[in-house]
Scaffold this motif. Structure first.
Motif, PDB file in Angstrom:
ATOM      1  N   PRO A 183      34.607  48.199  50.552  1.00 35.70           N
ATOM      2  CA  PRO A 183      35.052  47.363  51.669  1.00 35.70           C
ATOM      3  C   PRO A 183      34.975  45.879  51.335  1.00 35.70           C
ATOM      4  O   PRO A 183      34.072  45.435  50.622  1.00 35.70           O
ATOM      5  N   VAL A 184      35.934  45.124  51.846  1.00 37.50           N
ATOM      6  CA  VAL A 184      35.912  43.674  51.714  1.00 37.50           C
ATOM      7  C   VAL A 184      35.320  43.106  53.000  1.00 37.50           C
ATOM      8  O   VAL A 184      35.819  43.356  54.092  1.00 37.50           O
ATOM      9  N   LEU A 185      34.270  42.320  52.869  1.00 40.54           N
ATOM     10  CA  LEU A 185      33.599  41.746  54.037  1.00 40.54           C
ATOM     11  C   LEU A 185      34.131  40.374  54.399  1.00 40.54           C
ATOM     12  O   LEU A 185      33.804  39.839  55.457  1.00 40.54           O
ATOM     13  N   VAL A 186      34.948  39.787  53.522  1.00 39.10           N
ATOM     14  CA  VAL A 186      35.475  38.452  53.776  1.00 39.10           C
ATOM     15  C   VAL A 186      36.249  38.440  55.092  1.00 39.10           C
ATOM     16  O   VAL A 186      37.087  39.309  55.355  1.00 39.10           O
ATOM     17  N   GLY A 187      35.953  37.470  55.924  1.00 38.49           N
ATOM     18  CA  GLY A 187      36.601  37.337  57.214  1.00 38.49           C
ATOM     19  C   GLY A 187      35.922  38.110  58.328  1.00 38.49           C
ATOM     20  O   GLY A 187      36.347  38.027  59.485  1.00 38.49           O
ATOM     21  N   LYS A 188      34.860  38.836  57.994  1.00 40.07           N
ATOM     22  CA  LYS A 188      34.160  39.654  58.976  1.00 40.07           C
ATOM     23  C   LYS A 188      32.729  39.126  59.178  1.00 40.07           C
ATOM     24  O   LYS A 188      32.180  38.460  58.302  1.00 40.07           O
ATOM     25  N   PRO A 189      32.112  39.443  60.308  1.00 41.48           N
ATOM     26  CA  PRO A 189      30.710  39.052  60.496  1.00 41.48           C
ATOM     27  C   PRO A 189      29.823  39.684  59.431  1.00 41.48           C
ATOM     28  O   PRO A 189      29.997  40.860  59.089  1.00 41.48           O
ATOM     29  N   TYR A 209      20.023  31.584  60.887  1.00 41.30           N
ATOM     30  CA  TYR A 209      20.796  30.464  60.351  1.00 41.30           C
ATOM     31  C   TYR A 209      22.102  30.220  61.111  1.00 41.30           C
ATOM     32  O   TYR A 209      22.756  29.193  60.886  1.00 41.30           O
ATOM     33  N   ILE A 210      22.507  31.148  61.976  1.00 38.08           N
ATOM     34  CA  ILE A 210      23.776  31.002  62.683  1.00 38.08           C
ATOM     35  C   ILE A 210      23.772  29.733  63.531  1.00 38.08           C
ATOM     36  O   ILE A 210      22.825  29.466  64.277  1.00 38.08           O
ATOM     37  N   GLY A 211      24.822  28.964  63.368  1.00 34.60           N
ATOM     38  CA  GLY A 211      24.938  27.697  64.085  1.00 34.60           C
ATOM     39  C   GLY A 211      24.166  26.563  63.447  1.00 34.60           C
ATOM     40  O   GLY A 211      24.243  25.421  63.928  1.00 34.60           O
ATOM     41  N   LYS A 212      23.443  26.851  62.373  1.00 30.53           N
ATOM     42  CA  LYS A 212      22.590  25.830  61.747  1.00 30.53           C
ATOM     43  C   LYS A 212      22.918  25.583  60.278  1.00 30.53           C
ATOM     44  O   LYS A 212      22.981  24.441  59.834  1.00 30.53           O
ATOM     45  N   ARG A 253      24.057  20.450  50.726  1.00 29.42           N
ATOM     46  CA  ARG A 253      25.297  20.954  51.337  1.00 29.42           C
ATOM     47  C   ARG A 253      25.007  21.765  52.603  1.00 29.42           C
ATOM     48  O   ARG A 253      25.896  22.430  53.122  1.00 29.42           O
ATOM     49  N   ASP A 254      23.762  21.743  53.042  1.00 32.87           N
ATOM     50  CA  ASP A 254      23.355  22.456  54.256  1.00 32.87           C
ATOM     51  C   ASP A 254      23.440  23.972  54.069  1.00 32.87           C
ATOM     52  O   ASP A 254      23.822  24.702  54.987  1.00 32.87           O
ATOM     53  N   VAL A 255      23.097  24.430  52.870  1.00 30.74           N
ATOM     54  CA  VAL A 255      23.175  25.852  52.530  1.00 30.74           C
ATOM     55  C   VAL A 255      21.774  26.411  52.298  1.00 30.74           C
ATOM     56  O   VAL A 255      20.991  25.853  51.522  1.00 30.74           O
ATOM     57  N   LEU A 293      28.943  34.331  50.532  1.00 35.05           N
ATOM     58  CA  LEU A 293      28.851  33.024  51.180  1.00 35.05           C
ATOM     59  C   LEU A 293      29.196  33.222  52.653  1.00 35.05           C
ATOM     60  O   LEU A 293      30.290  33.675  52.998  1.00 35.05           O
ATOM     61  N   ILE A 294      28.241  32.889  53.517  1.00 36.18           N
ATOM     62  CA  ILE A 294      28.369  33.103  54.956  1.00 36.18           C
ATOM     63  C   ILE A 294      28.407  31.744  55.642  1.00 36.18           C
ATOM     64  O   ILE A 294      27.556  30.882  55.371  1.00 36.18           O
ATOM     65  N   ASP A 295      29.398  31.544  56.505  1.00 39.02           N
ATOM     66  CA  ASP A 295      29.502  30.233  57.154  1.00 39.02           C
ATOM     67  C   ASP A 295      28.552  30.130  58.347  1.00 39.02           C
ATOM     68  O   ASP A 295      27.799  31.062  58.647  1.00 39.02           O
ATOM     69  N   LYS A 296      28.598  28.985  59.024  1.00 40.89           N
ATOM     70  CA  LYS A 296      27.642  28.737  60.111  1.00 40.89           C
ATOM     71  C   LYS A 296      27.887  29.617  61.333  1.00 40.89           C
ATOM     72  O   LYS A 296      27.025  29.720  62.205  1.00 40.89           O
ATOM     73  N   GLU A 297      29.040  30.246  61.393  1.00 46.37           N
ATOM     74  CA  GLU A 297      29.328  31.175  62.485  1.00 46.37           C
ATOM     75  C   GLU A 297      28.923  32.605  62.141  1.00 46.37           C
ATOM     76  O   GLU A 297      29.140  33.522  62.935  1.00 46.37           O
ATOM     77  N   GLY A 298      28.365  32.793  60.939  1.00 45.02           N
ATOM     78  CA  GLY A 298      27.942  34.132  60.528  1.00 45.02           C
ATOM     79  C   GLY A 298      29.047  34.973  59.933  1.00 45.02           C
ATOM     80  O   GLY A 298      28.906  36.196  59.810  1.00 45.02           O
ATOM     81  N   ILE A 299      30.158  34.330  59.520  1.00 48.49           N
ATOM     82  CA  ILE A 299      31.301  35.035  58.951  1.00 48.49           C
ATOM     83  C   ILE A 299      31.267  34.935  57.427  1.00 48.49           C
ATOM     84  O   ILE A 299      31.039  33.856  56.873  1.00 48.49           O
TER      85      ILE A 299
END
Length: 208
Positions: free
Chosen positions: A2-8, A31-34, A67-69, A143-149
């Motif tokens: 499965p590809v998780l890119v674009g998914k939570p 870390y979500i939102g932060k 980079r806030d990572v 790599l997970i963004d600040k929205e958890g995606i």
């Protein structure tokens, strides 16, 4: 696979070790939102290639933090194995000095949810459990963004060490896109020209 890119990013609550402290109920949801998160898997503690990667992440930790990572590692070892490895000096094969968290996926559910678990497990016609290969994690990185995606994933076979420099490059590319709305072409580096798409959806012009 499965590809998780674009998914939570799959959620979990597990024990983790940071320095000399064992943490109960560690979760990436904190870390979500932060912060962005680089969540990486490695096969085993007390091995050969793995410590080169873990030490390299530590050496570049300031670059990630600027980079806030947040950097978080994970393997199928127990929290006690993580703790012992973290207390072992580098010249004796240890990872003493690593300060980011290491998650203990001893039940292997996290590796399975992120689809990086090597080996196969099945029950035969006699009701016996049969395992083929070792149930340990491949060298996966997310790599997970600040929205958890999940915005980027790469999975290497066990003999193939990954590039922390490439990981930082992708972080820069994601943040450039988020800040400027420009897409990043092949081999793009921070400070280089990026691209703006025209109304037809094809690359229109270069812009910094």
């Amino acid at each position: 696979m499965p590809v998780l890119v674009g998914k939570p990013a799959p959620t979990f609550s597990a024990k983790a070790v940071k320095g000399e402290t064992i943490i109960e109920g560690f979760s990436l949801e904190q870390y979500i939102g932060k912060k962005y998160v680089v969540f990486f898997f490695y096969p085993k503690d007390f091995t050969f290639v793995c410590p080169t990667e873990l030490h390299r992440f530590q050496e570049e930790l300031g670059e990630f933090e600027s980079r806030d990572v947040a950097v978080v590692g994970c393997s199928t070892d127990s929290e006690f194995s993580h703790w012992a490895w973290l207390q072992t000096p580098k010249n004796k094969g240890g990872i003493q000095g690593v300060t980011y968290p290491l998650v203990a996926d001893i039940n292997k559910t996290i590796s399975e949810d992120y689809d990086v678990l090597a080996g196969n497990f099945e029950v035969n016609e006699f009701g016996e459990s049969v395992v083929t290969g070792e149930l340990v994690a491949y060298r996966g990185l997310f790599l997970i963004d600040k929205e958890g995606i999940v915005r980027h994933q790469v999975i290497n076979d066990m003999p193939l060490g990954r590039s922390i420099r490439e990981c930082l490059r992708v972080v820069d590319a994601l943040q450039h896109f988020e800040s400027n709305g420009e897409v990043c072409p092949m081999d793009w580096e921070k400070g280089s020209d990026a691209m703006t798409a025209d109304h037809a959806g094809v690359s229109g012009y270069l812009s910094k």
